[in-house]
Design a protein around this motif. Sequence first.
Motif, PDB file in Angstrom:
ATOM      1  N   GLN A 135       0.978  -1.535  -0.147  1.00  0.00           N
ATOM      2  CA  GLN A 135      -0.145   0.201  -0.194  1.00  0.00           C
ATOM      3  C   GLN A 135       0.889   1.217   0.096  1.00  0.00           C
ATOM      4  O   GLN A 135       0.911   2.409  -0.628  1.00  0.00           O
ATOM      5  CB  GLN A 135      -0.568   0.193   1.160  1.00  0.00           C
ATOM      6  CG  GLN A 135      -2.222  -1.460   1.124  1.00  0.00           C
ATOM      7  CD  GLN A 135      -3.138  -0.827   0.465  1.00  0.00           C
ATOM      8  OE1 GLN A 135      -3.391  -1.260  -1.196  1.00  0.00           O
ATOM      9  NE2 GLN A 135      -3.902   0.195   0.833  1.00  0.00           N
ATOM     10  N   ARG A 136       1.572   0.878   1.037  1.00  0.00           N
ATOM     11  CA  ARG A 136       2.706   2.604   1.175  1.00  0.00           C
ATOM     12  C   ARG A 136       3.618   2.801  -0.350  1.00  0.00           C
ATOM     13  O   ARG A 136       3.850   2.922  -0.766  1.00  0.00           O
ATOM     14  CB  ARG A 136       3.581   2.167   1.845  1.00  0.00           C
ATOM     15  CG  ARG A 136       2.985   2.133   3.369  1.00  0.00           C
ATOM     16  CD  ARG A 136       3.855   2.207   4.277  1.00  0.00           C
ATOM     17  NE  ARG A 136       4.445   1.051   5.206  1.00  0.00           N
ATOM     18  CZ  ARG A 136       5.353   0.654   5.212  1.00  0.00           C
ATOM     19  NH1 ARG A 136       6.430   1.312   4.043  1.00  0.00           N
ATOM     20  NH2 ARG A 136       5.631  -0.450   4.980  1.00  0.00           N
ATOM     21  N   THR A 137       3.640   1.532  -1.027  1.00  0.00           N
ATOM     22  CA  THR A 137       4.518   1.451  -2.422  1.00  0.00           C
ATOM     23  C   THR A 137       4.080   1.982  -3.558  1.00  0.00           C
ATOM     24  O   THR A 137       4.626   2.700  -3.723  1.00  0.00           O
ATOM     25  CB  THR A 137       5.711   0.034  -2.521  1.00  0.00           C
ATOM     26  OG1 THR A 137       6.463  -0.838  -1.655  1.00  0.00           O
ATOM     27  CG2 THR A 137       5.944  -0.025  -3.589  1.00  0.00           C
ATOM     28  N   GLN A 138       2.555   1.540  -3.521  1.00  0.00           N
ATOM     29  CA  GLN A 138       1.533   2.335  -4.316  1.00  0.00           C
ATOM     30  C   GLN A 138       2.047   3.990  -4.304  1.00  0.00           C
ATOM     31  O   GLN A 138       1.375   4.046  -5.327  1.00  0.00           O
ATOM     32  CB  GLN A 138       0.529   0.982  -4.257  1.00  0.00           C
ATOM     33  CG  GLN A 138       0.540   0.123  -4.845  1.00  0.00           C
ATOM     34  CD  GLN A 138      -0.571  -0.857  -4.727  1.00  0.00           C
ATOM     35  OE1 GLN A 138      -1.455  -0.124  -4.104  1.00  0.00           O
ATOM     36  NE2 GLN A 138      -0.160  -1.966  -4.912  1.00  0.00           N
ATOM     37  N   GLN A 139       2.004   3.981  -3.745  1.00  0.00           N
ATOM     38  CA  GLN A 139       1.531   5.493  -3.351  1.00  0.00           C
ATOM     39  C   GLN A 139       3.011   6.781  -3.813  1.00  0.00           C
ATOM     40  O   GLN A 139       3.184   7.413  -3.544  1.00  0.00           O
ATOM     41  CB  GLN A 139       1.470   6.399  -1.657  1.00  0.00           C
ATOM     42  CG  GLN A 139       0.792   5.509  -0.902  1.00  0.00           C
ATOM     43  CD  GLN A 139      -0.898   5.408  -1.821  1.00  0.00           C
ATOM     44  OE1 GLN A 139      -1.150   7.006  -2.955  1.00  0.00           O
ATOM     45  NE2 GLN A 139      -1.501   4.434  -2.228  1.00  0.00           N
ATOM     46  N   ASP A 140       4.403   5.722  -3.774  1.00  0.00           N
ATOM     47  CA  ASP A 140       5.413   6.240  -4.536  1.00  0.00           C
ATOM     48  C   ASP A 140       5.016   7.051  -5.414  1.00  0.00           C
ATOM     49  O   ASP A 140       5.235   5.937  -7.018  1.00  0.00           O
ATOM     50  CB  ASP A 140       6.442   5.601  -4.313  1.00  0.00           C
ATOM     51  CG  ASP A 140       8.355   5.806  -4.448  1.00  0.00           C
ATOM     52  OD1 ASP A 140       8.816   6.407  -3.786  1.00  0.00           O
ATOM     53  OD2 ASP A 140       8.479   5.787  -5.648  1.00  0.00           O
ATOM     54  N   LEU A 141       5.849   7.965  -5.966  1.00  0.00           N
ATOM     55  CA  LEU A 141       5.809   8.631  -7.095  1.00  0.00           C
ATOM     56  C   LEU A 141       6.741   7.853  -8.047  1.00  0.00           C
ATOM     57  O   LEU A 141       6.861   7.677  -9.359  1.00  0.00           O
ATOM     58  CB  LEU A 141       6.119  10.283  -7.042  1.00  0.00           C
ATOM     59  CG  LEU A 141       5.409  10.965  -6.249  1.00  0.00           C
ATOM     60  CD1 LEU A 141       6.025  12.825  -6.033  1.00  0.00           C
ATOM     61  CD2 LEU A 141       3.131  11.109  -6.342  1.00  0.00           C
ATOM     62  N   GLU A 142       7.735   7.340  -7.801  1.00  0.00           N
ATOM     63  CA  GLU A 142       8.710   6.998  -9.039  1.00  0.00           C
ATOM     64  C   GLU A 142       8.243   5.254  -9.018  1.00  0.00           C
ATOM     65  O   GLU A 142       9.052   4.941 -10.225  1.00  0.00           O
ATOM     66  CB  GLU A 142      10.632   7.101  -7.893  1.00  0.00           C
ATOM     67  CG  GLU A 142      11.064   6.269  -9.069  1.00  0.00           C
ATOM     68  CD  GLU A 142      12.679   6.219  -8.523  1.00  0.00           C
ATOM     69  OE1 GLU A 142      13.648   5.495  -9.010  1.00  0.00           O
ATOM     70  OE2 GLU A 142      13.116   6.663  -6.921  1.00  0.00           O
ATOM     71  N   ILE A 143       7.312   5.033  -8.425  1.00  0.00           N
ATOM     72  CA  ILE A 143       7.570   3.537  -8.490  1.00  0.00           C
ATOM     73  C   ILE A 143       6.634   2.626  -8.160  1.00  0.00           C
ATOM     74  O   ILE A 143       5.981   1.904  -8.787  1.00  0.00           O
ATOM     75  CB  ILE A 143       8.703   2.423  -8.070  1.00  0.00           C
ATOM     76  CG1 ILE A 143       8.264   2.412  -6.548  1.00  0.00           C
ATOM     77  CG2 ILE A 143      10.189   2.732  -8.066  1.00  0.00           C
ATOM     78  CD1 ILE A 143       9.193   1.340  -5.545  1.00  0.00           C
ATOM     79  N   GLY A 144       5.426   3.926  -7.890  1.00  0.00           N
ATOM     80  CA  GLY A 144       3.764   3.137  -7.651  1.00  0.00           C
ATOM     81  C   GLY A 144       3.338   3.045  -8.883  1.00  0.00           C
ATOM     82  O   GLY A 144       2.708   1.717  -8.122  1.00  0.00           O
ATOM     83  N   THR A 145       3.298   2.816  -9.317  1.00  0.00           N
ATOM     84  CA  THR A 145       2.732   2.424 -10.585  1.00  0.00           C
ATOM     85  C   THR A 145       2.888   1.605 -11.463  1.00  0.00           C
ATOM     86  O   THR A 145       1.886   0.747 -11.482  1.00  0.00           O
ATOM     87  CB  THR A 145       2.837   3.513 -11.989  1.00  0.00           C
ATOM     88  OG1 THR A 145       1.892   4.966 -11.338  1.00  0.00           O
ATOM     89  CG2 THR A 145       1.822   3.220 -13.107  1.00  0.00           C
TER      90      THR A 145
END
Length: 253
Positions: A135-145
């Motif tokens: 969940q936290r990673t998916q919010q990351d601008l670099e790798i979330g997508t």
Amino acid sequence: MITIPILPAHPFLYKVATQLATTFHLSVVDTLLPTLPFVLYLTEERLELRDMQTTIGPIYVDFVNGTLGHRRRYGGGRKQPLAKAIGLKHSATPTVLDATAGLGRDAFVLASLGCHVQMVERSPVIAALLHDGLQRTQQDLEIGTFIKERLQLIYYDTQHWFSQLSPSQQPDVIYLDPMYPHRKKSALVKKEMRIFRQIVGDDLDAPKLLKIALTYARQRVVVKRPKLAPTLDDMLPSFCIQSKNTRFDVYKI
């Protein structure tokens, strides 16, 4: 398995804690009881597994920073042993089912290299930690997508999950990293393994899981082993990929 409750750090996190508890069949407590050996501590930043009997730091999933962040940037890409064992080369990017997800480190590396990876985890505690990390990673601008597109968590017993797969859903590669009593790793991972064994026990059904995996993988089954450990269930692999402290036994279909 040890029952481990979720303890929210603040009252306003109680709703989130309850949602997690419902999803992963856990309980929620509002005070820390002295008899609890472990607790899933929910802060504003993350979910942590804490050992209440020692001063050892918390265990949590972090795919963005630290070791995994460095490995994603400088880990050697498709030339690293894990990628070679999975069969990543040139334009080949197989689908992978990580049948013993743990903290998801290898699954994340494979997703970073372009694979679509399903992480299957049967422990509710470990699955909750993975869910929080995702969940936290998916919010990351670099790798979330790309993580949202390529990395999926399935909270289920792997053997039962296999039986539900239709032929079109079978993965190219099934990856196994069973937890065994003779595993030898660094002090950090020994800490995690010690705690994991107390929570979920050793993967004593790993030999059976390997045999089942061989009937569901399209291309190969890869088993991660300590470098000097015997092969799983004395089954000889098609070939091995060696790294410094680890060996990947590859069983081609």
